[in-house]
Design a protein around this motif. Structure first.
Motif, short mmCIF file in Angstrom:
data_model
loop_
_atom_site.label_atom_id
_atom_site.label_comp_id
_atom_site.label_asym_id
_atom_site.label_seq_id
_atom_site.Cartn_x
_atom_site.Cartn_y
_atom_site.Cartn_z
N MET A 116 0.68 -1.38 0.15
CA MET A 116 -0.02 -0.04 0.02
C MET A 116 0.80 1.18 0.09
O MET A 116 0.63 2.20 -0.87
CB MET A 116 -0.81 -0.06 1.39
N VAL A 117 1.92 1.31 0.80
CA VAL A 117 2.85 2.39 0.82
C VAL A 117 3.38 2.69 -0.56
O VAL A 117 3.78 3.78 -1.01
CB VAL A 117 3.91 2.25 1.86
N ALA A 118 3.74 1.46 -1.15
CA ALA A 118 4.60 1.64 -2.40
C ALA A 118 3.33 2.33 -3.51
O ALA A 118 3.99 2.88 -4.34
CB ALA A 118 5.04 0.32 -2.93
N ARG A 119 2.11 1.90 -3.31
CA ARG A 119 1.01 2.55 -4.28
C ARG A 119 1.21 4.04 -3.88
O ARG A 119 0.82 4.96 -4.86
CB ARG A 119 -0.12 1.89 -4.00
N ILE A 120 1.11 4.23 -2.54
CA ILE A 120 0.94 5.82 -2.25
C ILE A 120 2.11 6.80 -2.74
O ILE A 120 1.96 7.72 -3.21
CB ILE A 120 0.93 5.82 -0.74
N GLU A 121 3.32 6.15 -2.64
CA GLU A 121 4.48 6.69 -3.14
C GLU A 121 4.28 6.79 -4.74
O GLU A 121 4.81 8.14 -5.35
CB GLU A 121 5.75 6.16 -2.80
N ALA A 122 3.91 5.83 -5.31
CA ALA A 122 3.70 6.00 -6.82
C ALA A 122 2.66 7.04 -7.32
O ALA A 122 2.77 7.67 -8.03
CB ALA A 122 3.64 4.67 -7.45
N GLU A 123 1.41 6.99 -6.54
CA GLU A 123 0.45 7.49 -7.00
C GLU A 123 -0.21 8.80 -6.12
O GLU A 123 -1.21 9.36 -6.38
CB GLU A 123 -0.61 6.83 -7.36
N GLY A 124 0.23 8.91 -4.91
CA GLY A 124 -0.13 9.92 -3.89
C GLY A 124 -1.04 9.31 -2.94
O GLY A 124 -1.32 10.03 -2.12
#
Length: 386
Positions: A116-124
């Motif tokens: 989930m953190v990786a998605r946040i870092e990629a997409e906000g």
């Protein structure tokens, strides 16, 4: 109520107004009396003159699989059938499955939060339901039942379709989808039961009490019940509960700073915004609940969400408090139908929180979307960021 959007968004003021009137009231839309106090709801769940008496969904030929699952379910039977089923199922559960799964659940939750953190870092931002609340219980139930990893994607759609049958205002298309899912899942579990392994299905196949054992239909019904109860409730406790934490920032910060509060936080998540709001019982003998007289065959409902906000039991019941103790909520039921999977659900909820508090700046990214159903209360999306 129960399908009014404003009520679904926040039913608790309505429950409080009802409780101020009396403990049990007639509800015209539901067509039955409903209990709104903790004492009355607890009495409904515990009184042996009130039972779970299954009545087949009609027309019966159109719902053969759905009806079979419920006729043979632990949840939909009373003693002596319930006593026998619970004894056998508890014996299989008692072979250490919850503790066997605990390390795996904690690793899964940590891995899912990292994704989930990786998605946040990629997409906000990322949807916490998509990355954690929904996949975690599916993986756990899949591991518990011995479902191969490549098949676990089947479980969530089956569960989502079947539980729609418990809502009010069901459409014919939803009813047909529930029957199809019941049939497909039943066929899958019958095949799975022929493959030995270190899992609950194999233990349910093997469990014996003298000459007694589960029938094939009872085994299948147990597997389906574990998915529906274990998946739907856990998804919604995590979703509703994390939302409550993020909206009550002082409580989130307290949990981040004091991880030892995890056990009491889990109980407050279960109480504050209950994943299952209503449970019906049927009178098997004349009985009185908080002055409401019932004759045999009459139904009554316990509004568990209302019981959880009763000021007679919970100080400042509308306040979200992760230190609350005691916390005698009814989210796992009570009496002989108390949830057999409650220990495993607590492990999953605690693992999710333990992984999330590693992100102290976690916050809502945008407004979450709530599911339109009333009985099973949960979110459609929970967008978060760090």
């Amino acid at each position: 109520m129960p399908l009014d959007p404003s009520f679904v968004a926040d039913p608790y003021p309505t429950f409080a107004a009802m409780r101020n009137e009396r403990e049990v009231l007639w509800h015209e839309e539901l067509g039955l009396p409903v209990a709104v106090s903790h004492a009355a709801c607890s009495a409904i769940l515990r009184n042996r003159s009130l039972g779970r008496l299954w009545k087949d969904k009609e027309p019966v030929p159109e719902f053969a699989a759905f009806n079979m699952l419920h006729r043979n379910s632990l949840l939909e039977n009373e003693p002596p059938t319930h006593t026998r089923l619970r004894r056998l199922i508890s014996a299989a559960f008692g072979r250490g499955h919850t503790e066997r799964l605990r390390p795996m659940v904690e690793r899964l939750a940590s891995s899912m939060v990292a994704s989930m953190v990786a998605r946040i870092e990629a997409e906000g931002s990322a949807d916490l339901l998509e990355h954690l609340a929904e996949p975690l219980p599916v993986e756990v139930i899949g591991e518990l039942l011995g479902v191969p990893p490549e098949d676990r994607g089947l479980l969530r759609p089956w569960s989502n379709a079947i539980v729609k049958m418990y809502e009010y205002g069901l459409s014919p298309a939803q009813a047909a989808a529930a029957e199809q899912a019941s049939s497909e899942f039943s066929q899958y579990l019958r095949a799975l039961a022929t493959r030995p392994g270190d899992n609950l299905i194999s233990d349910l196949v093997a469990v014996r009490d003298g000459s007694d054992r589960l029938t094939d239909d009872e085994l299948v019904a147990t597997g389906v019940l574990l998915l529906m109860a274990g998946h739907e409730a856990t998804v919604n406790v995590i979703g509703n509960g994390v939302l409550a934490l993020l909206l009550n920032r002082d409580q989130w910060d307290l949990l981040v700073a004091t991880p030892s509060l995890l056990p009491s936080a889990v109980e407050e998540l279960l109480r504050y915004d209950a994943p299952l709001q209503l449970f019906e019982r049927t009178a098997t003998a004349p009985v009185s609940i908080a002055g409401w007289e019932l004759e045999p065959g009459a139904k009554i409902a316990a509004l568990l969400g209302a019981a959880a906000r009763d000021p007679e039991v919970f100080a400042e019941p509308d306040r979200f408090d992760i230190t609350r103790s005691p916390n005698p909520h009814l989210s796992f039921g009570a009496g002989i139908h108390y949830c057999v999977g409650a220990p495993l659900a607590r492990v999953e909820i605690a693992a999710a929180l333990q992984a999330l508090v590693q992100l102290p700046t976690l916050h809502l990214a945008t407004e979450p979307a709530r599911r339109p159903e009333f009985v099973i209360r949960g979110l459609r999306t929970l967008p978060v960021a760090v």
